[in-house]
Motif scaffolding. Structure first.
Motif, short mmCIF file in Angstrom:
data_model
loop_
_atom_site.label_atom_id
_atom_site.label_comp_id
_atom_site.label_asym_id
_atom_site.label_seq_id
_atom_site.Cartn_x
_atom_site.Cartn_y
_atom_site.Cartn_z
N LYS A 102 0.84 -1.19 0.00
CA LYS A 102 0.00 0.00 0.00
C LYS A 102 0.88 1.25 0.00
N ARG A 148 -2.92 10.15 -11.95
CA ARG A 148 -4.38 10.01 -11.87
C ARG A 148 -5.01 11.18 -11.09
N PRO A 202 -5.66 6.08 -1.66
CA PRO A 202 -6.66 5.10 -2.11
C PRO A 202 -6.09 4.14 -3.16
N GLU A 203 -6.37 2.88 -2.99
CA GLU A 203 -5.81 1.88 -3.89
C GLU A 203 -6.37 1.97 -5.30
N SER A 204 -7.44 2.75 -5.46
CA SER A 204 -8.00 2.97 -6.80
C SER A 204 -7.11 3.87 -7.66
N LEU A 205 -6.12 4.53 -7.03
CA LEU A 205 -5.26 5.47 -7.76
C LEU A 205 -4.01 4.82 -8.34
#
Length: 248
Positions: A102, A148, A202-205
């Motif tokens: 992470k 992003r 955030p892991e979506s990035l």
């Protein structure tokens, strides 16, 4: 015969001292602290000795290709172990994901980083440390996250790169950079931030940081290497991995 011994070691949690050996482990810099703890526990349980060599995954790959005497690789990505397997430098069917990394935005000072990472957009800092994205997967993830967020181009002049994620951390810890996009494991222990202020990105990035381990060709017939690879999959090792903030 050797694999049978490894299974017995895993079942009973201890290996005979007569089989004591040394295992040389190339370990991604972000995982050096938890691996040292795991290695200490493994040494007490098995009688084997663990020699750790931390570094950026890309640099470790180059060392392995140049004949460095490593038995295991614990990488910061999944591509490098797979590549070594394809190229004949690692043992087929031994590769697996030992942790999900992470990314964190961290400052050594309390109150600098807010809980949404807004400090990045405000831009009132001089330096943001990241690892070299060409050799360190966490550096690549940091670059992806900034892109992003639409901030990479605007912050380009403020970026300072470490050769590894460990050096990027040192830039921030020493005060040479106010902020760093680092591995969460470097600033997290037992479910809490160790010091300073942080925002868990955030892991979506960024793409999932799947960290794979693999048995290298040199360690194929070494009881210590096989035993450590098995130990890493056990409950005690996994508890340490979780304590440093990794996913499993």
């Amino acid at each position: 015969m050797i694999r049978s011994i490894v299974v017995l070691c895993a079942v009973f949690g201890v290996c005979s001292r007569s089989w004591a050996d040394e295992v040389a482990v190339a370990v991604a810099a972000n995982f050096s602290a938890p691996m040292r703890q795991i290695a200490d526990e493994f040494e007490r349980a098995s009688g084997h000795h663990v020699r750790l060599s931390p570094g950026a995954t890309g640099a470790l790959y180059a060392q392995i290709k140049n004949g460095a005497p490593f038995d295991l690789l614990l990488a910061a990505d999944d591509e490098t172990p797979a590549r070594l397997e394809r190229e004949g430098n690692a043992v087929a069917a031994t590769r697996y994901t030992y942790a999900i990394g992470k990314l964190v935005l961290w400052s050594a000072k309390p109150g600098v980083v807010d809980d949404k990472g807004g400090v990045l957009r405000q831009g009132n800092f001089e330096r943001l440390a990241i690892a070299n994205p060409k050799t360190a997967p966490y550096g690549e993830a940091a670059t992806e996250a900034l892109t992003r967020l639409g901030l990479h181009a605007g912050l380009q002049a403020k970026l300072v790169q470490g050769n590894s994620i460990a050096q990027a951390y040192q830039f921030v810890a020493s005060g040479n950079a106010e902020l760093g996009l680092l591995a969460l494991s470097q600033v997290w222990k037992d479910g809490a931030l160790v010091s300073g202020s942080a925002w868990i990105v955030p892991e979506s990035l960024y793409a999932p940081i799947r960290q794979d381990a693999v048995l290298l060709a040199r360690g194929a017939d070494k009881p210590a290497a096989l035993a450590l690879l098995q130990y890493l999959k056990g409950d005690k090792a996994r508890a340490v991995i979780r304590a440093y903030g990794y996913g499993l």
